[in-house]
Design a protein around this motif. Structure first.
Motif, PDB file in Angstrom:
ATOM      1  N   MET A   1     -16.703  -2.021  -6.583  1.00 30.66           N
ATOM      2  CA  MET A   1     -16.928  -0.582  -6.356  1.00 30.66           C
ATOM      3  C   MET A   1     -15.720   0.013  -6.908  1.00 30.66           C
ATOM      4  N   SER A   2     -15.738   1.241  -7.489  1.00 31.21           N
ATOM      5  CA  SER A   2     -14.843   1.724  -8.309  1.00 31.21           C
ATOM      6  C   SER A   2     -13.725   2.499  -7.244  1.00 31.21           C
ATOM      7  N   LEU A   3     -12.473   2.565  -7.710  1.00 36.78           N
ATOM      8  CA  LEU A   3     -11.647   3.136  -6.535  1.00 36.78           C
ATOM      9  C   LEU A   3     -11.725   4.650  -6.580  1.00 36.78           C
ATOM     10  N   THR A   4     -11.112   5.265  -5.800  1.00 36.21           N
ATOM     11  CA  THR A   4     -11.086   6.731  -5.766  1.00 36.21           C
ATOM     12  C   THR A   4      -9.517   7.148  -5.535  1.00 36.21           C
ATOM     13  N   ASP A   5      -9.094   8.286  -5.801  1.00 34.56           N
ATOM     14  CA  ASP A   5      -7.754   8.642  -5.685  1.00 34.56           C
ATOM     15  C   ASP A   5      -7.450   8.540  -4.345  1.00 34.56           C
ATOM     16  N   THR A   6      -8.100   8.960  -3.186  1.00 35.83           N
ATOM     17  CA  THR A   6      -7.957   9.102  -1.862  1.00 35.83           C
ATOM     18  C   THR A   6      -7.837   7.714  -1.282  1.00 35.83           C
ATOM     19  N   ALA A   7      -8.509   6.645  -1.856  1.00 30.80           N
ATOM     20  CA  ALA A   7      -8.377   5.316  -1.235  1.00 30.80           C
ATOM     21  C   ALA A   7      -7.044   4.845  -1.773  1.00 30.80           C
ATOM     22  N   VAL A   8      -6.633   5.090  -3.052  1.00 31.83           N
ATOM     23  CA  VAL A   8      -5.377   4.540  -3.569  1.00 31.83           C
ATOM     24  C   VAL A   8      -4.265   5.262  -2.764  1.00 31.83           C
ATOM     25  N   ARG A   9      -4.456   6.526  -2.550  1.00 34.53           N
ATOM     26  CA  ARG A   9      -3.368   7.362  -1.677  1.00 34.53           C
ATOM     27  C   ARG A   9      -2.666   6.798  -0.437  1.00 34.53           C
ATOM     28  N   ASN A  10      -4.001   6.635   0.178  1.00 29.51           N
ATOM     29  CA  ASN A  10      -4.028   6.096   1.660  1.00 29.51           C
ATOM     30  C   ASN A  10      -3.877   4.508   1.884  1.00 29.51           C
ATOM     31  N   ALA A  11      -3.673   3.842   0.876  1.00 24.81           N
ATOM     32  CA  ALA A  11      -3.662   2.302   0.881  1.00 24.81           C
ATOM     33  C   ALA A  11      -2.029   2.216   1.341  1.00 24.81           C
ATOM     34  N   LYS A  12      -2.061   1.394   2.444  1.00 27.82           N
ATOM     35  CA  LYS A  12      -0.882   0.966   3.345  1.00 27.82           C
ATOM     36  C   LYS A  12      -0.476  -0.349   2.742  1.00 27.82           C
ATOM     37  N   PRO A  13       0.964  -0.727   2.724  1.00 29.50           N
ATOM     38  CA  PRO A  13       1.508  -1.880   2.599  1.00 29.50           C
ATOM     39  C   PRO A  13       1.388  -2.878   3.696  1.00 29.50           C
ATOM     40  N   SER A  14       1.252  -4.209   3.399  1.00 26.64           N
ATOM     41  CA  SER A  14       1.161  -5.285   4.558  1.00 26.64           C
ATOM     42  C   SER A  14       2.410  -6.223   4.167  1.00 26.64           C
ATOM     43  N   GLU A  15       2.194  -7.379   4.815  1.00 29.94           N
ATOM     44  CA  GLU A  15       3.059  -8.204   4.879  1.00 29.94           C
ATOM     45  C   GLU A  15       3.269  -8.939   3.381  1.00 29.94           C
ATOM     46  N   LYS A  16       1.927  -9.080   2.916  1.00 32.06           N
ATOM     47  CA  LYS A  16       1.816  -9.561   1.475  1.00 32.06           C
ATOM     48  C   LYS A  16       1.298  -8.626   0.532  1.00 32.06           C
ATOM     49  N   PRO A  17       1.602  -8.854  -0.868  1.00 29.50           N
ATOM     50  CA  PRO A  17       0.685  -8.144  -1.682  1.00 29.50           C
ATOM     51  C   PRO A  17      -0.449  -7.796  -1.753  1.00 29.50           C
ATOM     52  N   VAL A  18      -1.039  -6.501  -1.739  1.00 27.77           N
ATOM     53  CA  VAL A  18      -2.575  -6.319  -1.746  1.00 27.77           C
ATOM     54  C   VAL A  18      -3.205  -5.733  -3.000  1.00 27.77           C
ATOM     55  N   LYS A  19      -4.164  -6.305  -3.397  1.00 26.45           N
ATOM     56  CA  LYS A  19      -4.726  -5.867  -4.772  1.00 26.45           C
ATOM     57  C   LYS A  19      -6.119  -5.108  -4.495  1.00 26.45           C
ATOM     58  N   MET A  20      -6.164  -3.840  -5.215  1.00 23.77           N
ATOM     59  CA  MET A  20      -7.407  -2.977  -4.795  1.00 23.77           C
ATOM     60  C   MET A  20      -7.656  -3.133  -6.086  1.00 23.77           C
ATOM     61  N   TYR A  21      -9.238  -3.290  -6.662  1.00 20.49           N
ATOM     62  CA  TYR A  21      -9.734  -3.354  -7.930  1.00 20.49           C
ATOM     63  C   TYR A  21     -10.625  -2.183  -8.160  1.00 20.49           C
ATOM     64  N   ASP A  22     -10.442  -1.740  -9.378  1.00 25.25           N
ATOM     65  CA  ASP A  22     -11.225  -0.645 -10.125  1.00 25.25           C
ATOM     66  C   ASP A  22     -12.352  -1.428 -11.081  1.00 25.25           C
ATOM     67  N   GLU A  23     -12.698  -1.002 -11.822  1.00 23.07           N
ATOM     68  CA  GLU A  23     -13.601  -1.326 -13.021  1.00 23.07           C
ATOM     69  C   GLU A  23     -13.061  -1.974 -14.293  1.00 23.07           C
ATOM     70  N   ARG A  24     -13.636  -2.926 -14.641  1.00 24.47           N
ATOM     71  CA  ARG A  24     -13.413  -3.490 -16.030  1.00 24.47           C
ATOM     72  C   ARG A  24     -11.798  -3.952 -16.291  1.00 24.47           C
ATOM     73  N   GLY A  25     -11.286  -4.684 -15.164  1.00 22.10           N
ATOM     74  CA  GLY A  25     -10.065  -5.122 -15.250  1.00 22.10           C
ATOM     75  C   GLY A  25      -9.092  -4.476 -14.699  1.00 22.10           C
ATOM     76  N   LEU A  26      -9.171  -3.111 -14.421  1.00 19.53           N
ATOM     77  CA  LEU A  26      -8.153  -2.369 -13.895  1.00 19.53           C
ATOM     78  C   LEU A  26      -7.845  -2.777 -12.295  1.00 19.53           C
ATOM     79  N   PHE A  27      -6.741  -2.945 -11.684  1.00 20.23           N
ATOM     80  CA  PHE A  27      -6.564  -2.846 -10.454  1.00 20.23           C
ATOM     81  C   PHE A  27      -5.245  -2.387  -9.916  1.00 20.23           C
ATOM     82  N   ILE A  28      -4.834  -2.365  -9.013  1.00 18.41           N
ATOM     83  CA  ILE A  28      -3.486  -1.562  -8.436  1.00 18.41           C
ATOM     84  C   ILE A  28      -2.950  -2.799  -7.334  1.00 18.41           C
ATOM     85  N   ILE A  29      -1.776  -3.000  -7.393  1.00 18.12           N
ATOM     86  CA  ILE A  29      -1.002  -3.965  -6.288  1.00 18.12           C
ATOM     87  C   ILE A  29      -0.129  -3.023  -5.453  1.00 18.12           C
TER      88      ILE A  29
END
Length: 403
Positions: A1-29
């Motif tokens: 699924m594609s990311l949304t700006d709301t999902a990125v903005r509300n993403a919270k850190p955890s004890e380990k790095p978390v990856k959230m994927y967008d389309e065609r190779g783009l993701f955010i850590i």
């Protein structure tokens, strides 16, 4: 699924790095510290690679996708976006290293130990105030003669013509340094010869008539200042060296038994020899009792440093002399040059050699510290005797050329 700006903005850190994927190779850590870093995963040359696209929220989701799409276009054209970025960074770094300010500062730093500290400070100040704001960010090879002329005219128009010529010379030397180090191809300054009119000659104020010299010598005798400064004042007319060379004189250069002083001329870095008349030796022996255990003949308030460059002129002003129109520390040289020739009839070339001036002879020799040495020794004795008679108010008869 594609990311949304709301999902990125509300993403919270955890004890380990978390990856959230967008389309065609783009993701955010999302890092444990809360940082959010955009990454683009791609394949090139059968290798999987990562490209950094910035940090959220400085780079929004939309901007990250645009950067990803630009990278995908490069891949489609057969180019590695990571290599392209490295090449761009290298080009920017090279441009920064080759800009005028960077090169000029390197030139100034490299020659710092070979010039007077005050000269280094003044040159840097001229560059920072008059040159860097307009030429500093330009690459050396992009600076043209009109660019330099614009800087020089700006200085000249404020009434500082001498400074304009000085800056032109300093810019030219920075370019010659750049050429020698492979950072420039040519110096644009020679093209500007004559573009700024020559400044009017400025001469150091000097007293050059025997009557006025007699008054000055008596005023020095009556000076009520420190013993060190008074000694420097007494020696200034006897030795007529450059003020900086006098105030920075070191005991290691003196041989009072041989009545000689040897030092390096500040302008040419050549060794100079000053024959000392008995009057000068007497002053130095007296001073040696006070400062002989130190490095400098004329120490300043800090015993480890030489007397201030303003000390002699300040003393002259205390004695009632205007250092702009009557006499300066440098004026003792003009005094000696004029009177030695006009009143004592000493040959000009002998005087010029004692002044450590370049005087080419038939063989092309510009300066030799021992040339005319016997004549200079005689001249220095006669000069000291002449000054003594002037101070005493005696009638002085011109000494013939045979001297």
């Amino acid at each position: 699924m594609s990311l949304t700006d709301t999902a990125v903005r509300n993403a919270k850190p955890s004890e380990k790095p978390v990856k959230m994927y967008d389309e065609r190779g783009l993701f955010i850590i999302i890092t444990p510290a809360g940082g959010k870093w955009w990454r683009f995963r791609y394949s090139f040359g059968d290798k999987e690679k990562l490209l950094s696209l910035g940090v959220y929220p400085d780079v929004s989701l939309k901007e990250a996708r645009e950067k990803r799409d630009e990278a995908r276009k490069l891949i489609a054209q057969g180019a590695d976006p990571g290599a392209e970025r490295k090449a761009d960074k290298a080009a920017v770094a090279a441009l920064t290293e080759n800009c005028f300010e960077a090169v000029c500062r390197k030139w100034l730093a490299d020659r710092k130990d070979t010039v007077e500290p005050s000269q280094h400070v003044k040159t840097l100040a001229r560059m920072e105030n008059d040159v860097f704001p307009w030429l500093g960010a330009k690459a050396m090879n992009e600076i043209s003669s009109p660019d330099v002329l614009s800087v020089l005219r700006r200085i000249d128009e404020r009434g500082a013509r001498y400074t304009a010529h000085r800056v032109r010379s300093e810019i030219s030397r920075a370019f010659r340094y750049a050429i020698a180090n492979g950072k420039a191809e040519r110096d644009p300054c020679p093209d500007l010869k004559g573009a700024i009119p020559a400044p009017k000659a400025e001469h150091f104020a000097a007293i050059t008539t025997p009557k006025e010299v007699a008054g000055l010598l008596r005023a020095i005798d009556a000076f009520q200042g420190t013993f060190v400064v008074k000694s420097a004042l007494l020696l200034a007319p006897l030795l007529f060296v450059r003020p900086g060379e006098l105030r920075k004189a070191e005991w290691s250069g003196f041989d009072l038994d041989k009545a000689e002083w040897r030092y390096l001329v500040t302008k040419t870095k050549t060794e100079h020899l000053v024959p000392l008349a008995p009057q000068a030796v007497a002053i130095l022996r007296d001073l040696h009792a006070l400062t002989g255990a130190r490095r400098y003949v004329f120490p300043g308030r800090d015993p480890q440093k030489a007397m201030s460059e303003a000390a002699i002129n300040a003393a002259l002003r205390r004695m009632g002399y205007d250092t702009k129109t009557e006499i300066t520390g440098h004026g003792f040289r003009a005094m000696a040059r004029t009177i030695l020739h006009e009143e004592l009839h000493i040959r000009p070339e002998v005087i010029e050699h004692q002044l450590a001036h370049a005087v080419p002879d038939a063989l092309g020799t510009a300066y030799n510290r021992t040339k005319f040495l016997k004549e200079r020794q005689t001249m220095m004795h006669q000069w000291a005797d002449y000054l003594g008679k002037l101070k005493a108010g005696a009638a002085v008869v011109a000494i013939t050329r045979a001297a």
